[in-house]
Design an enzyme around this catalytic site. Structure first.
Site, PDB file in Angstrom:
ATOM      1  CB  CYS A 190      -0.560  20.889   6.496  1.00  0.00           C
ATOM      2  SG  CYS A 190      -1.147  21.666   4.973  1.00  0.00           S
ATOM      3  CD  GLN A 215      -6.901  20.506  11.237  1.00  0.00           C
ATOM      4  OE1 GLN A 215      -6.030  19.675  10.963  1.00  0.00           O
ATOM      5  NE2 GLN A 215      -6.748  21.790  10.979  1.00  0.00           N
ATOM      6  CG  ASP A 259      -5.145  26.437   9.535  1.00  0.00           C
ATOM      7  OD1 ASP A 259      -4.117  25.895   9.100  1.00  0.00           O
ATOM      8  OD2 ASP A 259      -6.190  25.815   9.800  1.00  0.00           O
ATOM      9  CB  CYS A 293      -0.896  -0.027   1.238  1.00  0.00           C
ATOM     10  SG  CYS A 293      -1.842   1.472   1.516  1.00  0.00           S
ATOM     11  CB  CYS A 305      -6.602   1.198   7.380  1.00  0.00           C
ATOM     12  SG  CYS A 305      -5.600   2.700   7.213  1.00  0.00           S
TER      13      CYS A 305
END
Length: 409
Positions: free
Chosen positions: A367, A246, A341, A70, A147
């Site tokens: 991010c 988020q 942000d 994966c 997962c």
């Protein structure tokens, strides 16, 4: 051809980097100091590991049976302390590349099983219908049954989702499916195929057993059993189709706490790139907040939630594209703190405007350490000082890292 190489370091995407015959080679799922036998095509820079001949002592067994096949995770094979240290080093390196020196605190991690949103591929393959992630360095789809990074509420429904969504492919070969876990059920987005009315009716009939609140296609609601609602700092917010959320509640709590600490004592704040109100609704517990956001649905959801939530200070919402029309120095003069942000591209134009302002404090959430370092450089050039930087590992086992930076004049 096959080669034996020594891994010198990890690259920015988490691949091991080794010196090849002519140029560096990138070898996934390896660690610094390891001796590895690899296969590489002439003229290529990406190699496939065939055998780990001398493993690094920090190598550990991955937590997922799909790891290595994966493409969702890059670093499950790395001991947790070393892994978090490497993530912190990515932030340090990004700052250094812009000539910035600041103390970077240890990374704040999130637990396994905490991710509440993910994107999957639903596809016809030679083996049948596959529902999962892209393979590592491949367009193949890895059909997943587990997962470890995903919320168990989503994982438990993967087989049923696969069965229920497969008929929606129709004659198409592949579609994209996004799944977000709201308080009221799963919010499903479907792109790439156009189901028939009969197929949608069948899906609607199974939605309750699937725990689905809503199904949308290309951001248009197709099946709505209940409004997908998310809790943001005690405020109940309707989640618009395709809205940014988020990735985990735990990371959201850490980020919100850090932002609130950075803005502590402010009486009037601007929340720039406010989205659906992740930070604005928390900050409004103690300060008046002006929230700016380009997405009309997101800013509308924030406005509705603020009106419906008791004991908040005034929250004013403004639709504005801050990339094209950033707040200028005169507008910023009314605030004693600004929260920023932006998406991965950063906020170069807004950072330039802030650099010329008199705002006493800025809290930046990012991010992307690279674009964040660029924007921090602009602010430091404008007279700000970096007071604090905290990385947050929201995307477990990936090369991505979030950070919160506090600046002051």
């Amino acid at each position: 051809m096959e080669l034996e190489v020594e891994i010198e370091r990890l690259g920015a995407q988490g691949d091991g980097v080794a010196q090849g015959p002519g140029e560096p080679l990138f070898v996934p799922f390896t660690l610094p100091g390891e001796r590895v036998r690899i296969a590489v095509e002439p003229g290529q820079t990406h190699a496939e590991p065939l055998a780990i001949l001398e493993p690094n002592p920090e190598r550990v067994a991955p937590v997922c049976p799909h790891f290595g096949t994966c493409g969702g995770c890059a670093l499950q094979h790395m001991e947790p302390t070393a892994y978090l240290r490497w993530k912190r080093e990515q932030v340090v390196a990004a700052l250094k590349s812009r000539g910035l020196e600041a103390t970077v605190e240890p990374v704040r991690p999130v637990p396994l099983g905490s991710r509440r949103r993910a994107s999957f591929a639903l596809a016809r393959t030679k083996q049948g219908i596959a529902f999962g992630y892209r393979g590592a360095r491949s367009h193949d789809i890895v059909d997943i049954a587990v997962c470890p990074v995903l919320s168990q509420r989503i994982v438990a429904r993967l087989p049923k989702l696969k069965s229920a969504l497969a008929p929606l492919l129709g004659r198409k070969r592949e579609a994209r499916v996004t799944v977000a876990e709201a308080e009221t059920g799963l919010d499903i987005g479907f792109e790439g195929a156009r189901p028939s009315p009969a197929q949608l009716t069948a899906l609607a009939a199974s939605a309750v057993s699937l725990g689905v609140a809503r199904v949308t296609m290309d951001d248009e609601s197709l099946t709505l059993l209940s409004e997908p609602m998310v809790n943001l700092s005690g405020a109940s917010v309707k989640l618009p189709p395709g809205a940014f959320l988020q990735a985990s509640r735990e990371a959201e709590a850490v980020l919100t706490s850090l932002v609130s600490e950075g803005a502590q004592g402010a009486k009037r704040l601007a929340d720039l790139f406010a989205g659906i109100g992740t930070f604005a609704l928390a900050l409004a517990r103690t300060a008046e907040v002006d929230a700016f956001e380009a997405d009309v649905a997101a800013i509308g959801a924030l406005a509705d939630a603020a009106r419906a939530t008791p004991k908040l200070k005034p929250v004013r919402t403004f639709r504005r594209d801050l990339f094209r029309v950033p707040l200028g120095a005169k507008e910023l003069a009314r605030y004693d703190a600004v929260v920023l942000d932006p998406p991965r591209a950063g906020a170069k134009a807004q950072a330039e405007a802030l650099a010329g302002s008199k705002v006493p404090r800025i809290v930046m959430v990012s991010c992307n350490p690279g674009t964040c370092a660029r924007d921090l450089r602009l602010l430091v050039n404008g007279g700000y000082r970096i007071a604090r930087i905290v990385p947050v590992d929201q995307f477990l086992f990936s090369p991505h890292i979030e950070l919160v930076a506090e600046l002051e004049r």
